[in-house]
Design an enzyme around this catalytic site. Structure first.
Site, PDB file in Angstrom:
ATOM      1  N   HIS A 178       1.267  -1.141  -0.168  1.00 44.02           N
ATOM      2  CA  HIS A 178      -0.071  -0.303  -0.019  1.00 44.02           C
ATOM      3  C   HIS A 178       1.085   1.068   0.018  1.00 44.02           C
ATOM      4  CE1 HIS A 178       1.146   0.813   4.355  1.00 44.02           C
ATOM      5  NE2 HIS A 178       1.054  -0.444   4.212  1.00 44.02           N
ATOM      6  N   GLY A 179       0.351   2.110  -0.589  1.00 40.85           N
ATOM      7  CA  GLY A 179       0.855   3.811  -0.265  1.00 40.85           C
ATOM      8  C   GLY A 179       1.417   4.260   1.234  1.00 40.85           C
TER       9      GLY A 179
ATOM     10  N   GLU B 198      -2.244  -6.297   7.641  1.00 37.63           N
ATOM     11  CA  GLU B 198      -0.946  -6.191   8.467  1.00 37.63           C
ATOM     12  C   GLU B 198      -0.954  -7.354  10.023  1.00 37.63           C
ATOM     13  OE1 GLU B 198       2.377  -7.067   8.587  1.00 37.63           O
ATOM     14  OE2 GLU B 198       2.949  -5.031   7.455  1.00 37.63           O
TER      15      GLU B 198
ATOM     16  N   GLU C 149       1.039   8.129   7.392  1.00 35.42           N
ATOM     17  CA  GLU C 149       1.173   9.683   8.200  1.00 35.42           C
ATOM     18  C   GLU C 149       2.416   8.543   9.342  1.00 35.42           C
ATOM     19  OE1 GLU C 149       1.968  13.135   7.665  1.00 35.42           O
ATOM     20  OE2 GLU C 149       0.922  12.774   5.587  1.00 35.42           O
TER      21      GLU C 149
END
Length: 196
Positions: free
Chosen positions: A8-9, A77, A12
């Site tokens: 994934h991108g 994850e 933050e």
């Protein structure tokens, strides 16, 4: 067949260098740009099926790449339990006993309120075994931990997990032919077409 794993991108929380397994964070503007960059190469590939982790950062990444996809919880994850949202130094300070046990056996230690790395390996392996019987190339949008598990499984060496550094917004490719699995690429961006 090829399984194209895309991390994934970035988010933050990734920029803060904390353990963020199941914290459901969105991808950042930088993450969106990372995915837009690789999309122009991935859209040239005809994928038989597309799968995504259920976490927001993966779903958003998948939606930027393809509108037709299936959610598979095995692609989540690792759940870092009590370590979620903390940096490694914070974990050592706040959970000294647990962090020492984790370091002593990173594969089998089950983090309180979380899971062990072997559990992530087991669900990754089950996913690969299931999709390997399908025809055509498959796109899988997931997380660095799952991709490192998948790459380690090619060698059947769980201790290889920490030898892989998977970058955000990149593709890593595992090919399966006649039951034989091998790695075609790791951390590809603009050259993904060259390896398929």
């Amino acid at each position: 067949m090829n399984i194209v794993f895309v991390r994934h991108g970035s988010t933050e929380l990734n920029h803060k260098h904390v353990y963020a397994g199941v914290i459901d964070s969105e991808i950042s503007q930088k993450g969106i740009e990372e995915i837009k960059s690789i999309k122009k190469y991935l859209q040239k590939i005809k994928f038989h099926e597309v799968y995504s982790s259920p976490l927001k950062r993966a779903v958003k990444t998948t939606e930027l790449l393809d509108e037709n996809y299936k959610i598979d919880s095995r692609l989540s994850e690792m759940n870092f339990g009590i370590f979620e949202g903390l940096s490694y130094s914070e974990i050592e300070s706040k959970y000294a006993r647990e962090s020492k046990a984790w370091v002593k056996d990173t594969l089998n230690y089950k983090i309180p309120k979380g899971e062990s790395l072997i559990e992530v390996f087991n669900r990754t392996k089950a996913f690969i075994e299931e999709v390997s019987s399908k025809r055509g190339d498959i796109l899988v949008v997931t997380h660095g931990g799952v991709i490192a598990c998948a790459l380690s499984l090619v060698f059947n060496q769980y201790d290889y997990f920490y030898r892989f550094k998977i970058m955000h917004g990149t593709a890593s490719v595992i090919s399966i032919e006649d039951g034989y699995m091998y790695i075609k690429a790791i951390n590809c961006r603009d050259n993904i077409m060259d390896v398929l």
